[in-house]
Structure formats: C-alpha cells, structure tokens
Design a protein around this motif. Sequence first.
Motif, PDB file in Angstrom:
ATOM      1  N   GLY A  27       0.810  -1.215   0.000  1.00 56.30           N
ATOM      2  CA  GLY A  27       0.000   0.000   0.000  1.00 56.30           C
ATOM      3  C   GLY A  27       0.840   1.260   0.000  1.00 56.30           C
ATOM      4  N   TRP A  28       1.882   1.282   0.832  1.00 57.67           N
ATOM      5  CA  TRP A  28       2.737   2.461   0.897  1.00 57.67           C
ATOM      6  C   TRP A  28       3.515   2.680  -0.400  1.00 57.67           C
ATOM      7  CZ3 TRP A  28       2.073   6.458   3.622  1.00 57.67           C
ATOM      8  CH2 TRP A  28       1.592   6.394   4.923  1.00 57.67           C
ATOM      9  N   LEU A  32       3.144   6.144  -2.396  1.00 63.30           N
ATOM     10  CA  LEU A  32       4.316   6.983  -2.609  1.00 63.30           C
ATOM     11  C   LEU A  32       4.710   7.043  -4.084  1.00 63.30           C
ATOM     12  CD1 LEU A  32       6.484   5.970   0.487  1.00 63.30           C
ATOM     13  CD2 LEU A  32       5.132   8.058   0.156  1.00 63.30           C
ATOM     14  N   ALA A  33       4.733   5.875  -4.750  1.00 68.46           N
ATOM     15  CA  ALA A  33       5.078   5.861  -6.174  1.00 68.46           C
ATOM     16  C   ALA A  33       4.046   6.633  -6.979  1.00 68.46           C
ATOM     17  CB  ALA A  33       5.179   4.423  -6.675  1.00 68.46           C
ATOM     18  N   GLY A 100      -3.792   2.655  -3.695  1.00 68.90           N
ATOM     19  CA  GLY A 100      -2.896   2.494  -2.558  1.00 68.90           C
ATOM     20  C   GLY A 100      -3.531   2.957  -1.260  1.00 68.90           C
ATOM     21  N   VAL A 101      -4.240   4.079  -1.311  1.00 69.01           N
ATOM     22  CA  VAL A 101      -4.951   4.564  -0.120  1.00 69.01           C
ATOM     23  C   VAL A 101      -5.999   3.541   0.316  1.00 69.01           C
ATOM     24  CG1 VAL A 101      -6.529   6.341   0.738  1.00 69.01           C
ATOM     25  CG2 VAL A 101      -4.533   6.997  -0.622  1.00 69.01           C
ATOM     26  N   ILE A 154       9.395   1.569 -11.883  1.00 66.67           N
ATOM     27  CA  ILE A 154      10.080   0.296 -11.613  1.00 66.67           C
ATOM     28  C   ILE A 154       9.728  -0.222 -10.223  1.00 66.67           C
ATOM     29  CG2 ILE A 154      12.344  -0.748 -11.231  1.00 66.67           C
ATOM     30  CD1 ILE A 154      13.417   1.144 -13.436  1.00 66.67           C
ATOM     31  N   ALA A 155       9.759   0.655  -9.225  1.00 61.61           N
ATOM     32  CA  ALA A 155       9.425   0.239  -7.854  1.00 61.61           C
ATOM     33  C   ALA A 155       7.985  -0.253  -7.767  1.00 61.61           C
ATOM     34  CB  ALA A 155       9.652   1.400  -6.888  1.00 61.61           C
ATOM     35  N   LEU A 156       7.081   0.448  -8.439  1.00 62.07           N
ATOM     36  CA  LEU A 156       5.679   0.050  -8.417  1.00 62.07           C
ATOM     37  C   LEU A 156       5.499  -1.342  -9.025  1.00 62.07           C
ATOM     38  CD1 LEU A 156       2.689   0.782  -7.945  1.00 62.07           C
ATOM     39  CD2 LEU A 156       2.675   1.746 -10.261  1.00 62.07           C
TER      40      LEU A 156
END
Length: 211
Positions: A27-28, A32-33, A100-101, A154-156
């Motif tokens: 979720g975070w 953030l992403a 995400g929220v 990429i992180a997502l």
Amino acid sequence: MSHVPMPAPDATIVRRRPTVGGSRRTGWVMVLAGAVGWLASFQLTVDDWRLLQDPAYQPPCNISPVVSCGSVMSSPQGSLLGFPNMLLGLGAFAAVTALGVAVLSGARLHRRLWLALDAGALVGVVFAHWLIAQSLYELNKLCPYCAVVWVVTIALFWYVTLHCLERGIVPVPRGVLDIVRDTHWMLLGAWYGVITLLVLTRFWSYWSSLL
C-alpha cells in the motif's frame, strides 16, 4: 468432550478467493510511487504547456546541455501516442495512488484488479525502458522529471508483482517465490544499479567535466 482439529484451508481454495488484501508495504509503495509519479508528470505537463505558449520558455529542469527536459518533451518520443506522454502519467499515477490509499485502509481488491494493476505496471516498465534507451542513445539528454518517473514505475511494478506472487495471484514455484521474497531489495537495487551505470557511462565525458 474431545477436541477435533479443524483441517487447514486448501491452498487452491485460498488462491481462488475473489478478493485479496494487500500488505502495508504494498500500500505504501503504491501511494508513494503514485504521488511522486503524479507530481513529476504534473510538472512536465505544466512545462510542456508553457513551451507551447512560448517556444522561448526555458523549463527549470533545463540545467545543462545534457540534463534537460525541454527538448525531450518536444521530441516525437515525448508524444508517442499523438499526445504528451505525461498525460498518461497523470491518469495512471492518480489511479495507483487512490488504490494504494484503499489498500492502506484495509480494502480487499478483486484478483482481476490486482492482475490488471500488475499488467499495467508491466506496460509502464517496458515503456519506461524504451524511453530510457531513447533518452540515452537517440536524444542524448537526461530529463530529471522523466528519471523520477522511471524510478517510481520500476518500484511500483516490482512490489505489485511481489505482492501478486506472495498472495498466489500469479502462481510460481515455491522455490522461486522464496528466492525473490528473500532478495527482493537486492534485486531491485541491482536493477537501479544497471540503469545508473548506463547513465554514467553514456554521459561520462559530461560528468567528468564537473569534477
């Protein structure tokens, strides 16, 4: 009266549950992403709009002949589908942030929604790497805001995929799952490291001139 132990739920039944919750980590990462990607896309949209109004406008990200985003935005690669790429980012990252929220609030998303999110992130990663290649070897420019979008995309993709593997949404052999789960941060760091190495070597003459 003797206690009769209840049988453990079958793994196949667990995998077939229509809705799946997400970890706080997932979720975070999504929040953030999504937020950072949206802000970078928004700034690119504002600068692109100002360039359309005034071709002489110099975006604040035009730092040097190499680190620049004005020429990237006005290039054909900056409007691959016939409209500015950043408009895709505005919509996609807003949706990711909202999801995400919801995940952080405890919502359970449908398995198909998780798969759609992972597939969309995969498309985004492929597109980002195409843009990386175009920036480094065709346009010969490094757009700072674009680089931010690359990093968060990429992180997502990485952590949504990891979530789908851990929850059985995307089935993989147990051994593969254990390796990916135990080394996920190292693999992601190596991914970023390769891209950083490409950027450093491509513009080494410029970076060395700053020393």
